[in-house]
Design a protein around this motif. Structure first.
Motif, short mmCIF file in Angstrom:
data_model
loop_
_atom_site.label_atom_id
_atom_site.label_comp_id
_atom_site.label_asym_id
_atom_site.label_seq_id
_atom_site.Cartn_x
_atom_site.Cartn_y
_atom_site.Cartn_z
N ASP A 263 1.04 -1.12 0.04
CA ASP A 263 -0.02 0.11 0.03
C ASP A 263 0.83 1.15 -0.08
N TYR A 264 1.36 1.86 -1.31
CA TYR A 264 2.30 2.92 -1.39
C TYR A 264 1.34 4.25 -1.00
N SER A 265 1.23 4.52 0.06
CA SER A 265 0.32 5.62 0.67
C SER A 265 1.10 7.01 0.78
N GLU A 266 2.40 7.05 0.80
CA GLU A 266 3.11 8.24 0.97
C GLU A 266 3.27 9.12 -0.60
N ILE A 267 3.38 10.19 -0.36
CA ILE A 267 3.30 11.22 -1.58
C ILE A 267 4.54 10.70 -2.32
N VAL A 268 4.47 10.96 -3.57
CA VAL A 268 5.68 10.75 -4.46
C VAL A 268 6.23 12.11 -4.52
N GLU A 269 7.55 11.93 -4.25
CA GLU A 269 8.42 13.13 -4.29
C GLU A 269 8.64 13.70 -5.93
N ARG A 270 8.78 15.08 -5.86
CA ARG A 270 9.08 15.61 -7.27
C ARG A 270 10.32 16.42 -7.03
N MET A 271 11.05 16.16 -8.24
CA MET A 271 12.27 16.99 -8.28
C MET A 271 12.77 17.42 -9.68
N THR A 272 13.08 18.74 -9.86
CA THR A 272 13.76 18.96 -11.18
C THR A 272 14.91 18.55 -11.71
N TRP A 273 15.13 18.36 -13.10
CA TRP A 273 16.04 17.67 -13.63
C TRP A 273 17.41 18.33 -12.82
N GLU A 274 17.35 19.76 -12.81
CA GLU A 274 18.38 20.48 -12.41
C GLU A 274 18.89 19.93 -11.07
N ASP A 275 18.00 19.67 -10.11
CA ASP A 275 18.31 19.65 -8.72
C ASP A 275 18.62 17.94 -8.75
N ALA A 276 18.21 17.07 -9.36
CA ALA A 276 18.62 15.83 -9.45
C ALA A 276 20.05 15.64 -9.92
N MET A 277 20.33 16.64 -11.02
CA MET A 277 21.79 16.53 -11.30
C MET A 277 22.78 17.03 -10.36
#
Length: 612
Positions: A263-277
């Protein structure tokens, strides 16, 4: 009737029942006047007991491994129960049997801990598929397929097939091409994805489309690639990015629930490409663990709007007195938790690891941030304790951590520190197969600069729309690049794509975008990629023409079905979840394909083979 029950069906509650089973002989164990046989089918294993009366017949008709056997008998409670299998409380007292087919001695043992190597098992894949380990993988694949279809059906999507024989429009990977006998000298291509067809379906009014579909790319292979692979391909009309993200978060969570009972109830994180890099060194970060990258020196190329953040970095723009750092485009560090007690042998081993050709670094700097707060470094003579602690703080190091630092050309160093981070996460047990972490990566660059061709190339594909607020920037500026030094200052260098990738445990499992749906903007995109009007018409005239007839706003996503199955099954290779895969050379060693064709076929196709 060949069987009344399967080999995984019977339980102690069936005791006394007359049954007929059929399957393959797994093992034969003879004990004096009685013989035990484990009979296997897709559903499980049931033990058969042949008494003294049948042993004489077995002597005349001996059973071997993988013989196909039919047996009649009565379900009986076992005296020596096997708690490891569902049928382990019963056995069948055999009254009569029939060998339906004999088998040659298999080239490897058909059990979980087989003695067959990869090449041998791929050659005899039809035997390998009998093993429980492989069977479980294919059952998981089917469960994922079924869960995805159920979800999409409930959300109003319709499954529409699209052609496999299409026109070659090489803009991404190499196409597989198919000669046309009826049109000599002309060729079909196998689709790398149904991209243009699903856009045409949106124009046709089918506003929620999907397929679980084969795609083909002629590219070099590795464990997570095959020349033919499967996508869950989806498209929606009258949507914005947020609609897509919400819809397909729901699909993946539904698959987790139905297939893995998670039961994947947590909010799916969002990240910009720039922050990921910046933070993880790649655009598909594994966020099951921290170990974020610290940037110790202002880079000289991309990520322009991040430079002000780094002006206070320990190395700044000035010289440190350490040539390795001073002469590098970038200097990056990670803090490995609890590893300050690494020995010289262990740090030397890591140094050799980063020097491997696959990583390509010249060396590794380490700082031990000891539990008592002191620091010890391989570059002590260049940096005092305060400077070393500043470096440690940049990557959020804590007492007891080992700080690992790489320096060099930006792209190579960023990739290397990312690989080093994953290695240390694996060694510390932070990348558990049983833990699943989803992430959306957003706001990719729309274009990449091709130094070889001095032009723009599409980072995703040429049908991806820019962010709505940047459409005017794209339409109102000339895409031509004067020279290699000019591209960073060009307006196109800062255009963000209205695109998104879904990442699971450090693997991109899905990617998509909001599409271009106006002819003017699509022509501008093609022009930016170096296509003149004639080439645009020749390759994509059908799509440009369709935009003239009321194309709706639309967008979609495609999930790597094989890869999603592999991750859910705890495997690094998608081959384990494909019934008949190719090897790393793109060969089917079972069929011995690809192979030559007859001269008659060449003549019919009007093709002359010229191998030099």
């Amino acid at each position: 009737m060949y069987r009344t029950h399967t080999c995984g069906q019977l339980r102690l509650t069936d005791a006394g029942t007359a049954v007929t089973l059929a399957g393959w002989v797994q093992t034969v164990r003879k004990f004096g006047s009685i013989t035990f046989v484990d009979l296997r089918d897709r559903y499980g294993i049931t033990q058969l007991l042949f008494n003294e009366n049948l042993n004489e017949q077995l002597d005349k008709q001996p059973l071997g491994r993988e013989f196909v056997l039919q047996a009649n008998g009565i379900v009986h409670e076992r005296s020596n129960k096997n708690v490891n299998i569902p049928t382990g409380e019963i056995e069948i007292l055999v009254s009569e049997f029939k060998i339906l087919n004999k088998s040659a001695v298999p080239p490897f043992t058909i059990q979980d801990d087989t003695d067959g190597g990869d090449d041998l098992r791929m050659k005899y894949r039809y035997l390998d598929l009998r093993r429980n380990a492989v069977k479980r993988n294919l059952e998981l694949r089917y469960a994922v397929n079924r869960a995805a279809r159920n979800y999409l059906h409930e959300k109003g999507f319709i499954d529409i097939e699209t052609p496999f024989l299409i026109k070659s429009t090489p803009e991404g990977a190499r196409d597989f091409v198919v000669p046309s006998r009826m049109n000599p000298g002309q060729f079909y291509a196998l689709p790398q994805s149904p991209q243009t067809f699903k856009q045409l379906l949106m124009i046709s009014g089918y506003d929620r489309y999907y397929q679980v579909v084969k795609c083909f790319r002629d590219e070099d292979l590795r464990a997570d690639r095959q020349p033919e692979f499967t996508q869950i391909d989806c498209e929606m009309a009258f949507v914005e990015q947020e609609d897509i993200l919400n819809m397909f978060e729901g699909m993946i969570k539904s698959i987790f629930k139905q297939v893995k009972e998670i039961d994947y109830s947590e909010i799916v994180e969002r990240m910009t490409w720039e922050d990921a890099m910046w933070t993880y060194g790649n655009d598909k970060p594994d966020i099951r663990f921290g170990m974020k990258i610290g940037n110790l020196k202002i880079p000289s190329t991309i990520f322009l709007n991040k430079q002000e953040v780094l002006k206070a970095s320990p190395l700044g723009k000035g010289a440190s007195g350490f040539p390795v750092f001073d002469n590098a485009e970038t200097v990056l560090a990670i803090a490995v938790p609890g590893c300050a007690d690494y020995t010289r042998k262990q740090t030397d081993e890591l140094t050799e690891w980063v020097k491997r050709p696959q990583i390509g670094m010249q060396g590794l700097v380490f700082i031990k941030y000891n539990a008592d707060g002191s620091v010890k470094s391989s570059v002590d003579k260049f940096f005092n304790e305060q400077q070393l602690k500043q470096i440690t703080a940049t990557c959020e190091g804590k007492p007891g951590d080992l700080i690992l630092v790489l320096a060099g050309r930006e792209e190579k160093t960023r990739k290397a520190i990312s690989e080093l981070r994953l290695l240390m996460g694996q060694r510390l047990g932070l990348r558990k197969d049983t833990e699943f972490k989803l992430l959306w990566v957003l706001d990719f660059p729309l274009f990449e600069y091709s130094e070889d061709d001095n032009r723009w190339v599409a980072r995703h594909h040429p049908f991806t729309s820019p962010k709505p607020e940047q459409i005017d920037v794209m339409i109102n500026n000339n895409p031509v690049i004067k020279d290699a030094a000019d591209y960073l200052n060009h307006p196109y260098s800062n255009i963000k794509a209205n695109a998104y990738d879904m990442v699971l445990n450090g693997n991109e499992i899905g990617g998509g975008s909001i599409r271009i749906f106006q002819r003017e903007l699509q022509e501008k995109m093609f022009a930016a990629l170096g296509m003149d009007e004639e080439e645009q018409q020749q390759k994509f005239g059908f799509l440009l023409g369709a935009f003239e007839y009321g194309a709706p706003p639309h967008g979609g996503i495609a999930f790597g079905f094989d890869r999603l199955c592999a991750i859910l099954g705890g495997s690094e290779s998608i081959r384990d979840f494909i019934a008949f895969p190719k090897n790393n050379s793109g060969r089917d060693v079972m069929l011995d394909a690809p192979g030559p064709i007859d001269q008659k076929q060449f003549d019919e196709l009007q093709i002359k083979l010229d191998l030099k």
